[in-house]
Design a protein around this motif. Structure first.
Motif, PDB file in Angstrom:
ATOM      1  N   TYR D 114       0.837  -1.198   0.000  1.00 38.71           N
ATOM      2  CA  TYR D 114       0.000   0.000   0.000  1.00 38.71           C
ATOM      3  C   TYR D 114       0.874   1.252   0.000  1.00 38.71           C
ATOM      4  O   TYR D 114       0.620   2.221  -0.700  1.00 38.71           O
ATOM      5  CB  TYR D 114      -0.918   0.029   1.223  1.00 38.71           C
ATOM      6  N   LEU D 116       3.962   1.571  -0.985  1.00 37.69           N
ATOM      7  CA  LEU D 116       4.642   1.722  -2.266  1.00 37.69           C
ATOM      8  C   LEU D 116       3.700   2.354  -3.285  1.00 37.69           C
ATOM      9  O   LEU D 116       4.064   3.279  -4.014  1.00 37.69           O
ATOM     10  CB  LEU D 116       5.122   0.354  -2.761  1.00 37.69           C
ATOM     11  N   ALA D 117       2.474   1.880  -3.314  1.00 36.76           N
ATOM     12  CA  ALA D 117       1.503   2.403  -4.266  1.00 36.76           C
ATOM     13  C   ALA D 117       1.309   3.899  -4.068  1.00 36.76           C
ATOM     14  O   ALA D 117       1.182   4.666  -5.025  1.00 36.76           O
ATOM     15  CB  ALA D 117       0.170   1.676  -4.104  1.00 36.76           C
ATOM     16  N   VAL D 118       1.309   4.315  -2.814  1.00 30.18           N
ATOM     17  CA  VAL D 118       1.080   5.729  -2.535  1.00 30.18           C
ATOM     18  C   VAL D 118       2.328   6.557  -2.848  1.00 30.18           C
ATOM     19  O   VAL D 118       2.228   7.709  -3.290  1.00 30.18           O
ATOM     20  CB  VAL D 118       0.650   5.908  -1.064  1.00 30.18           C
TER      21      VAL D 118
END
Lengths: 374, 435, 294, 303
Positions: D114, D116-118
């Protein structure tokens, strides 16, 4: 000859603080000189002036006869051990030791030889690969000293090097320092606020207060013949008891103590008596004496310390224009510390009569604090 | 591949900048030609800026390489310098920065703007002295567009005009017969409506709506076809806010907002691709776009009603970097724009012949068969009977019109209000003397 | 401004997290219901750009969109690479970033050390002046800077990109703050050991400042690599354009083919993304550190 | 060197002093910053009182540039757009980041993913962001309109609709900046001792009230920083506009810096652009000072 001397050296910081005032002091080659005084007295500044980390406002500093006042530290050929050791955390012990030599472009094999010799002498052989963070306090201490000594400097400066060690290690290192000095015989200037270190380590000590030199001499000399009330109070542990007194016709009176002091001029003065100069009065003891109300007893084994009160008034050790020696006029009882034979069984609340050892009462001028010597 | 369009807002201001270049560069640049002259054995290096991509860029590179091989004393470097839309701005920036190219590609509509720069080499004398060049071989419209107040400021680089390009498959599928020369604008609108299938994202017409000159000149062709005009004949007043103008823009607006039959591209970067991918039935565009449609079987037809079209010849402009480089640039551009080289370029790209003599070139028939529909564009040159006003204020007027057209297409305004406002701005601008 | 010392540069930022307490009757933490859509939304643009970059032009323009292309067209990348001098773009960006990183590390270190440790004539005044420039946004000085660079003959050159960015005030402040936190005795010891000022800086201070130097390097690298406005203004020919400007030039050509444009975009982002994925911790720490130290 | 100096000579003292070393160290940086920082600041100020086309000799026009700004409807529009953008972007991005950081600051399966995605958009360049969103938000073929069609919502114009374009820019920039803000908040959350939260829960505080009374005060400095930082960035918005809309459609996304750019480098009105730059600078200065005053006071009164 690597003597170090201060000639009328004054250091005033940019913001106005006068840290060292007109200091003149000659340290002959090979001497172990202690600069001692309370914190903030200017002793560290004096040391940094020698190191070149500060530049004197006026006066001259010489090392080995050469004026170095305005030279940078690297041109002075001195070494220094810092209070917190200041080991380079990113270098191994080996590289810490070698750093100064490398900076001076000493040939590589010579560097290795000297580092090996120094680590052998200080017992650092096992630690050469380690980083400072992986060392104990005592080991760091030794590395710091090794780093300073490996350069074979003209003078060796130490700024409270033992203050970060625990009590036991401190005693141990004190002896080691003394041994190293005896072996290498380098002119050493050692700054401390601890008068025990001052007494035990130094060939001579210079007592400094308020930026001014108070007295220079061998430890014994300073202890026995303090130049003024400050030195008298600062050197010796527990400190000397100071009582307000009035002299007239060769006698000084403080509370119920009356002492014959022929050389003291009439008028107010301060009497100083070391805790060890008092003892329980035997019956028909002819010596001067005074009543002592015991408040607290601290047995130390071989001897004991008794804190209590005598009639009379305390005098302050810090003489200055604003605060004269005599302060706190209202009190008619003075707190006194006495060092007695440890075998005595004394109780708090008890009143005893104390005798003063002959010839061990000091007198000081009430206005200047200077010793009145007979 | 060269879109005839003016960049963004306020090129008038650029024109002013160009004027004052006189003061800045005149002393240092144009007069002193201390560099060694060509033919002295030293190589003269010249730089050419263009906005070509794909096939066109390849053709450029082939020709330039050919030149460099045959002419060791004049070395040409051809640089892609981003979209042609920004070429004037970039050229002026480069002149201001002291590092202009030797030759640059500029839209014909900028002729009045750039000619004011003292860096621009006026070609009249060279053309007059050089019989091998044959200025009159270029189409009349090209020669007119490159001439400002009698000064020839560039060599025609490209000529084009607008016609209807349509996707045959989509017409077949919609059961429509292909456009004819007899079409009215109502026929056009009805066909577009019928070609529009929202669920499949299929549109009747694609229109560039970034409010740039590209938006404007498409509509100007319509305006002329409705017998309207841009300015009064003396160029002192707006004429586009006439009943004809209102009609033309209302029709465009209705197609956009009532029929929803127009693919409105506010970024003006997507229409070609969308047509090529079979989502647009008709485009109004020029021959330069045809190579972008490899996936589509398309036909070409002249504009509806009166077949009025608009032509936008572009030019190679030579900038003064000292006599030696000017001479070298002239020598090169003469060769570069000669019939043979031009024919090669046109063969590769589908661009229209800039020289009339190209029709005698051996490759001309190959060219016509390779680019079906091009013959129509060549003929359509005859329908380009009007030209945009050749005044420096035109670029600013174009921005007013661009805003008006887009606001109608996006349903923000009705045609009359939008055109009246643009006319007001235009008249105010034209009233300023010497602007 | 508030300067809370929430973390130090020397302390790794590992987001020591709260334990998650989920409601007893939930089989999983309800936070997932928020975080999964959020992650999808954050990743979607990137994923979609990669997918589009591998489609044919016709597939890219279909409705409904082709979510999973039946065949992968890696040749799009070749086409994109060949249609503009992408090699130059990468090289220019690399030169720009590397030179400004090196310049900032060197010049900022020297100046920061002077301001942190040396008392020299006029240092306070100069320092205040530098402070002022820190508050002025780049747009304010952009026109004179353009004129100065033009005077230097650096318009349309990578040198023109680099020179004005060789030393930033931000770096000086960042490093100075860190240098001030180092024990001064280390440097005094080195002086006594015979080290010159320069040797002290390079052998004692800088080796101890690795975390903050890395921070400055990362921040500067990101900044230069992604810089757009300044190249837009001074670069006119593609051969001299850095990546971001080159990408926008690519976009500017009117035959926008989404698949090729996306291929170019993806290519342009790969180096930075790769570095980020490998050195994620450092990136995050740098951002957190500089953000907090502002 | 034939010049030999007595150890105590004044010259030698001066040369050996920290003055010389200090200047030698600082000089390269100071020279660069003077040339590319100080001089331009002054020059820009001077230029704002000139007519300056960046080429020919400028001449004085007094405050004419500033006076013209007051009556320039295009400038007024650019100010309106900029303020509107800022007023939406700053609170949304900061509050959103706080929420996301709070969600990410826990031990959770997949939390690394999560995060990393952000974070990933942080390293995506503004140009790439612009191009990608241009494609996502394409009115005809865009993925977003596809999703909307699945929800039965008709296709939107997004960046090609003058009423929506600015909001699309907001969404796009929030996507790009969220990770940065979240990193700052996560770092700030590290400073919140778990014991305090637990203590508050033991004291009977609910989730929300423990967040409000325990966590929020710790986040206040970070919030202040982010509000100030985001505001400054928002007022300087340019890249994304240039890449996506170039100020359009119909000028609906022409922000101050874009207008400045046009004036300076498309129309060559250097003096006018300098005046815009100084107005922008003063606005940033005033807004920042107000934010720091208000925010700073709250920090000191609440913690």
């Amino acid at each position: 000859m690597a003597d170090v001397s201060f000639q009328d050296v004054t250091k005033q910081f940019a913001e106005g603080t006068l840290a060292v005032k007109g200091l003149s002091l000659a340290i002959p080659d090979g001497e172990f000189m202690i600069l001692v005084g309370p914190s903030g007295c200017g002793k560290t500044t004096a040391l940094r002036l020698v190191a070149g980390l500060e530049t004197a406002t006026s006066g001259t500093i010489t090392i080995a006869g050469r004026a170095v006042t305005h030279l940078s530290p690297r041109d002075r050929d001195i070494a220094m051990v810092f209070q917190n050791y200041a080991l380079y955390p990113h270098m191994s012990v080996q590289r810490n030791l070698a750093f100064g030599l490398r900076q001076r472009h000493v040939p590589r094999d010579e560097v290795e030889r000297r580092v090996a010799a120094m680590s052998a002498m200080l017992g650092l052989d096992e630690l050469l690969r380690r980083r400072p963070a992986q060392l104990s306090g005592g080991q760091r201490q030794r590395v710091a000293m090794g780093r300073a000594l490996v350069r074979e400097p003209k003078a060796f400066l130490l700024d409270e090097p033992l203050s970060n060690l625990d009590a036991k290690l401190r005693v141990q290192m004190r002896a080691e320092l003394k041994r190293i000095h005896q072996r290498l015989n380098i002119t050493t200037i050692y700054v401390t606020h601890d008068q025990v270190e001052a007494m035990t380590l130094g060939d001579r000590l210079a007592v400094i207060s308020g930026g001014e030199l108070q007295q220079v001499g061998t430890p014994q000399d300073v202890y026995e013949h303090p130049a003024n009330v400050f030195v008298a109070h600062f050197i010796g542990s527990p400190p000397m008891n100071l009582l307000r007194a009035t002299a007239s016709a060769g006698r000084a009176q403080a509370g119920d103590l009356s002492v014959e002091l022929a050389h003291v001029p009439d008028g107010p003065c301060v009497l100083g008596i070391r805790p060890e100069s008092l003892s329980l009065m035997a019956p028909d003891d002819p010596r001067p004496s005074l009543d002592f109300d015991i408040e607290v007893v601290e047995p130390l084994g071989g001897e004991l310390l008794a804190h209590g009160f005598v009639n009379g008034r305390l005098a302050s050790p810090d003489a200055s224009e604003e605060t004269p020696l005599f302060t706190g006029d209202s009190e008619s009882r003075a707190e006194v510390t006495v060092k007695l034979d440890g075998r005595l069984r004394l109780k708090a609340g008890e009143r005893v009569r104390l005798a003063v050892h002959a010839g061990e009462v000091y007198a000081f001028d009430a206005a200047s604090g200077a010793a009145l010597i007979g | 591949m060269r879109r005839v369009a003016i960049g963004t807002v306020g090129l008038l201001a650029l024109a002013c900048a160009a004027v004052v270049l006189t003061a800045g560069c005149g002393s240092s640049g144009s007069g002193t030609a201390a560099s060694p002259s060509a033919g002295s054995g030293r190589v003269v290096n010249i730089t050419l800026w263009h906005g070509d991509t794909d096939y066109a860029a390849k053709a450029d590179n082939v020709l330039v390489a050919q030149w460099n091989k045959a002419n060791p004393d004049i070395h040409v470097t051809a640089l892609y310098n981003g979209s042609n839309d920004y070429a004037l701005q970039k050229t002026l920036t480069a002149i201001a920065g002291g590092k202009p190219p030797d030759i640059t590609y500029l839209y014909g509509s900028w002729a009045a703007n750039i000619v004011k720069s003292p860096k621009v080499v006026i070609l009249n004398d060279m053309i007059a002295k050089d019989s091998s060049f044959n200025w009159n071989d270029f189409w009349p419209a090209e020669r007119l567009a490159a001439t400002v107040n009698g000064k020839i400021m560039g060599v025609p680089a490209l000529v084009d005009n607008l016609a209807i390009v349509y996707n045959k498959k989509l017409f077949d599928r919609a059961g429509l017969s292909y456009p004819t020369a007899q079409w009215t604008w109502d026929d056009f609108r009805a066909a577009a409506k019928k070609l529009t299938i929202p669920a499949q994202k299929q549109f009747g017409w694609g229109y560039p709506a970034d409010a740039s000159e590209d938006t404007v000149w498409h509509w100007e062709a319509m305006l002329w076809d409705y017998n309207g005009d841009i300015l009064t004949p003396d160029n002192k007043q707006a004429a586009f806010n006439s009943a004809q103008g209102d009609q033309a823009l209302t029709m465009l607006g209705d197609m956009a907002t009532v029929d929803h039959s127009i693919y409105i591209d506010t970024t003006n970067t997507k229409i070609q691709q969308t047509f090529n991918n079979g989502h647009i039935g008709m485009m109004v565009t020029g021959p330069w776009d045809l190579p972008s449609f490899p996936n589509v079987k398309f036909g070409v037809q002249v504009m509806p009603a009166n077949h009025q079209t608009i032509s936008g010849p572009d030019n190679w402009v030579i900038l003064n970097n000292g006599a030696a480089r000017v001479n070298a640039s002239w020598t090169f551009i003469k060769w570069f724009t000669a019939a043979k080289q031009q024919m090669y370029y046109d063969l590769q790209t589908g661009a229209l012949p800039t020289r009339q003599s190209q029709q005698q070139q051996p490759d001309f028939q190959t060219y016509l068969s390779k680019y079906p529909g091009t013959d129509l564009f060549v003929k359509n040159m005859g329908n380009a009977v009007k030209s945009r006003p050749t005044i420096p204020q035109y670029s600013k007027i174009s921005t007013f019109l661009g805003q008006a057209i887009v606001s109608v297409m996006l349903g923000k305004s009705d045609a009359k209000t939008a055109l009246d406002q643009a006319a007001q701005q235009t008249n105010a601008l034209l009233a300023v003397p010497g602007s | 401004m508030a300067t809370p010392t929430l973390i130090g540069a020397d302390r790794p930022l590992d987001f020591e997290a709260l334990p998650d307490k989920r409601p007893r009757h939930w089989p999983f933490s309800p936070w997932h219901l928020f975080l999964i859509p959020l992650s999808a939304a954050m990743l979607l643009p990137l994923v979609w750009s990669v997918i589009t970059s591998l489609e044919t032009s016709a597939d890219a323009q279909r409705f409904p969109p082709v979510l999973l292309p039946s065949s992968l067209h890696f040749e799009n990348y070749v086409h994109a690479w060949n249609s503009l001098p992408f090699g130059h773009f990468f090289l220019n960006s690399f030169l720009y970033a590397a030179a400004t990183v090196a310049g900032n590390l060197l010049f900022c270190s020297l100046a920061a050390y002077a301001f942190a440790r040396l008392r020299f004539f006029g240092s306070n005044l100069v320092f205040v002046l530098l402070l002022v420039t820190l508050m002025v946004p780049f747009q304010v000085v952009i026109i004179p800077t353009f004129l100065i660079v033009r005077k230097l003959g650096l318009i349309d050159s990578v040198g023109g990109l680099i020179v004005p960015n060789l030393c930033g005030v931000f770096g000086i402040f960042l490093l100075r703050q860190f240098f001030l936190s180092l024990p001064v005795q280390l440097e005094e010891a080195a002086r006594i050991d015979g080290a010159s000022r320069l040797a002290i800086l390079f052998k004692i201070v800088l080796p101890l400042s690795a975390p903050v130097l890395a921070t400055l390097a990362i921040i500067q690298f990101m900044w230069s690599w992604n810089d757009f406005l300044w190249p837009l203004i001074i670069i006119t020919t593609p051969q001299h354009a850095p990546l971001q400007l080159g990408l926008s030039m690519f976009q500017g050509s009117h035959v926008t083919q989404w698949n090729l444009l996306m291929a170019g975009t993806v290519m342009s982002q790969i180096p930075m993304l790769a570095v980020f994925l490998f050195a994620q911790r450092w990136f995050i720490q740098s951002i957190a550190y500089t953000g907090i130290k502002q | 060197m034939t010049l030999s100096l007595a150890p105590d000579s004044r010259l030698r003292r001066a040369l050996g002093s920290e003055h010389l070393a200090g200047w030698a160290f600082a000089l390269p940086a100071v020279a660069l910053i003077v040339i590319f920082g100080i001089v331009p600041i002054v020059w820009s100020a001077v230029m704002s009182f000139q007519a300056n086309d960046l080429v020919s000799a400028p001449h004085w026009v007094g405050v004419a540039n500033y006076r013209a700004l007051l009556h320039d409807p295009a400038f007024a529009a650019s100010v309106r757009h900029t303020l509107l953008y800022t007023v939406i972007f700053v609170p949304l991005s900061v509050a959103g980041a706080m929420l996301v950081a709070w969600a990410l600051n826990r031990k959770l399966h997949g939390v690394r993913f999560y995060r990393l995605a952000v974070f990933v958009p942080v390293v995506t360049s503004t140009v790439a962001t612009g191009i990608i969103f241009l494609w996502l938000l394409d009115p005809v073929f865009g993925l977003v309109n596809f999703f909307l069609s699945k929800l039965g919502i008709p296709a939107q114009g997004f960046l090609s609709n003058p009423n929506q374009a600015l909001y699309c820019i907001v969404a796009m920039t929030i996507w790009g900046w969220l990770g940065f803000d979240v990193i700052i908040y996560l770092a700030a959350l590290q400073g919140v001792p778990h014991e305090l939260i637990e203590a508050a829960e033991i004291d009977g505080a609910g989730k929300w009230s423990s967040f409000r009374s325990v966590v929020l005060p710790f986040l206040r400095p970070a919030t202040l920083f982010l509000v100030v930082w985001s505001t400054i960035s928002a007022l300087q918005l340019f890249d994304e506009i240039y890449v996506t809309t170039r100020g359009g459609p119909l000028g609906s996304t022409t922000v101050v810096v874009f207008y400045l750019y046009q004036q300076a480098f498309q129309f060559f009105n250097g003096g006018y652009a300098a005046a815009i730059a100084y107005v922008l600078f003063l606005a940033i200065l005033v807004i920042t000072i107000i934010q720091l005053k208000v925010g700073g006071r709250r920090i000191y009164s609440n913690t």
